[in-house]
Design a protein around this motif. Structure first.
Motif, PDB file in Angstrom:
ATOM      1  N   VAL A  79      52.590  -3.961 -14.625  1.00 41.80           N
ATOM      2  CA  VAL A  79      52.973  -3.870 -15.828  1.00 41.80           C
ATOM      3  C   VAL A  79      54.349  -3.732 -16.121  1.00 41.80           C
ATOM      4  O   VAL A  79      55.182  -3.478 -14.830  1.00 41.80           O
ATOM      5  N   GLU A  80      55.270  -4.129 -17.227  1.00 41.88           N
ATOM      6  CA  GLU A  80      56.615  -3.922 -17.209  1.00 41.88           C
ATOM      7  C   GLU A  80      56.910  -3.571 -18.712  1.00 41.88           C
ATOM      8  O   GLU A  80      56.043  -3.730 -19.515  1.00 41.88           O
ATOM      9  N   CYS A  81      58.018  -3.035 -18.885  1.00 39.58           N
ATOM     10  CA  CYS A  81      58.542  -2.650 -20.216  1.00 39.58           C
ATOM     11  C   CYS A  81      59.640  -3.710 -20.398  1.00 39.58           C
ATOM     12  O   CYS A  81      60.537  -3.766 -19.363  1.00 39.58           O
ATOM     13  N   CYS A  82      59.744  -4.292 -21.322  1.00 40.57           N
ATOM     14  CA  CYS A  82      60.893  -5.202 -21.654  1.00 40.57           C
ATOM     15  C   CYS A  82      61.647  -4.732 -22.691  1.00 40.57           C
ATOM     16  O   CYS A  82      61.295  -4.097 -23.804  1.00 40.57           O
ATOM     17  N   LEU A  83      63.214  -5.086 -22.711  1.00 43.38           N
ATOM     18  CA  LEU A  83      64.143  -4.828 -24.033  1.00 43.38           C
ATOM     19  C   LEU A  83      64.668  -6.153 -24.222  1.00 43.38           C
ATOM     20  O   LEU A  83      65.634  -6.661 -23.120  1.00 43.38           O
ATOM     21  N   ALA A  84      64.700  -6.903 -25.206  1.00 43.78           N
ATOM     22  CA  ALA A  84      65.552  -7.782 -25.604  1.00 43.78           C
ATOM     23  C   ALA A  84      66.639  -7.305 -26.793  1.00 43.78           C
ATOM     24  O   ALA A  84      66.236  -6.597 -27.499  1.00 43.78           O
ATOM     25  N   VAL A  85      67.990  -7.790 -26.539  1.00 44.29           N
ATOM     26  CA  VAL A  85      69.130  -7.465 -27.033  1.00 44.29           C
ATOM     27  C   VAL A  85      69.812  -8.748 -27.359  1.00 44.29           C
ATOM     28  O   VAL A  85      70.003  -9.615 -26.754  1.00 44.29           O
ATOM     29  N   TYR A  86      70.694  -8.561 -28.535  1.00 41.10           N
ATOM     30  CA  TYR A  86      71.532  -9.503 -28.911  1.00 41.10           C
ATOM     31  C   TYR A  86      73.135  -8.910 -28.892  1.00 41.10           C
ATOM     32  O   TYR A  86      73.385  -8.183 -29.635  1.00 41.10           O
ATOM     33  N   VAL A  87      73.680  -9.142 -27.759  1.00 43.74           N
ATOM     34  CA  VAL A  87      75.016  -8.480 -27.478  1.00 43.74           C
ATOM     35  C   VAL A  87      75.938  -9.259 -26.970  1.00 43.74           C
ATOM     36  O   VAL A  87      75.845 -10.681 -26.834  1.00 43.74           O
ATOM     37  N   THR A  88      77.298  -8.877 -26.914  1.00 44.22           N
ATOM     38  CA  THR A  88      78.380  -9.490 -26.307  1.00 44.22           C
ATOM     39  C   THR A  88      78.355  -9.182 -24.977  1.00 44.22           C
ATOM     40  O   THR A  88      77.723  -8.274 -24.193  1.00 44.22           O
ATOM     41  N   ASP A  89      79.177  -9.776 -23.907  1.00 42.07           N
ATOM     42  CA  ASP A  89      79.243  -9.340 -22.487  1.00 42.07           C
ATOM     43  C   ASP A  89      79.864  -8.161 -22.181  1.00 42.07           C
ATOM     44  O   ASP A  89      79.159  -7.363 -21.354  1.00 42.07           O
ATOM     45  N   ASP A  90      80.912  -7.435 -23.296  1.00 39.78           N
ATOM     46  CA  ASP A  90      81.160  -6.022 -22.942  1.00 39.78           C
ATOM     47  C   ASP A  90      80.122  -5.110 -23.288  1.00 39.78           C
ATOM     48  O   ASP A  90      79.989  -4.084 -22.546  1.00 39.78           O
ATOM     49  N   GLU A  91      79.196  -5.423 -24.055  1.00 37.93           N
ATOM     50  CA  GLU A  91      78.294  -4.488 -24.661  1.00 37.93           C
ATOM     51  C   GLU A  91      77.165  -4.656 -23.635  1.00 37.93           C
ATOM     52  O   GLU A  91      76.390  -3.512 -23.134  1.00 37.93           O
ATOM     53  N   LEU A  92      76.755  -5.792 -23.011  1.00 41.69           N
ATOM     54  CA  LEU A  92      75.947  -5.902 -21.967  1.00 41.69           C
ATOM     55  C   LEU A  92      76.346  -5.090 -20.806  1.00 41.69           C
ATOM     56  O   LEU A  92      75.500  -4.309 -20.119  1.00 41.69           O
ATOM     57  N   ASP A  93      77.429  -4.967 -20.448  1.00 37.90           N
ATOM     58  CA  ASP A  93      77.933  -4.188 -19.257  1.00 37.90           C
ATOM     59  C   ASP A  93      77.728  -3.010 -19.604  1.00 37.90           C
ATOM     60  O   ASP A  93      76.904  -2.189 -18.590  1.00 37.90           O
ATOM     61  N   ALA A  94      77.855  -2.413 -20.706  1.00 39.19           N
ATOM     62  CA  ALA A  94      77.856  -1.065 -21.081  1.00 39.19           C
ATOM     63  C   ALA A  94      76.073  -0.777 -21.042  1.00 39.19           C
ATOM     64  O   ALA A  94      75.787   0.347 -20.816  1.00 39.19           O
TER      65      ALA A  94
END
Length: 150
Positions: A79-94
């Motif tokens: 099994v897995e837990c997934c998280l989808a987000v809509y972000v900028t590169d800076d937000e993704l790094d954080a």
């Protein structure tokens, strides 16, 4: 600051499901790792500032193969837990840093939050692909919020 955004999906592989509790496939409630992933998003820009979606279930590709090979009663699919987000590169790094911290992931893959070794994957979602149209709601959510705060 770069305001170009993309949809990204984290997938935290947890191995075989728990027998009971929120880590079981038939369990009630939200999986604790899904909650920790969502909390990681809230740490970046505040609660409900970055559109996100969490899910928990069998790893789809492994489940599809197992059920075709051994039938629908086969229940040994990871099994897995997934998280989808809509972000900028800076937000993704954080967010990557926040996920590592919230899940307590060591370089060897052990997660103190999951109390087991996990795998973590990250992939960009191509919104131009019709098979990924589900993720468009994250973009719409962001645009709706941006318009409301104008």
């Amino acid at each position: 600051m770069d305001d170009e955004r993309d949809v990204w999906e984290f997938a935290v592989g947890l191995g075989l499901p728990d027998e009971t509790g929120p880590g079981a496939l038939g369990g009630e409630g939200i999986h604790p790792i899904a909650l920790a992933l969502e909390e990681s998003v809230h740490r970046i820009e505040g609660v409900n500032r970055i559109p996100c979606y969490t899910s928990f279930g069998p790893v789809n590709a492994l489940s599809e193969f197992a059920h075709r090979a051994w039938g629908d009663e086969y229940d040994r699919v990871p099994v897995e837990c997934c998280l989808a987000v809509y972000v900028t590169d800076d937000e993704l790094d954080a967010l990557v840093a926040a996920v590592v911290e919230n899940l307590g992931i060591a370089e060897d893959g052990h997660s103190s939050a999951a109390d087991r070794t996990v795998s973590v994957g990250l992939r960009i979602i191509d919104l131009d692909s019709p098979s990924n149209s589900f993720y468009q709601h994250l973009v719409d959510q962001f645009r709706d919020r941006a318009g409301a705060t104008g």
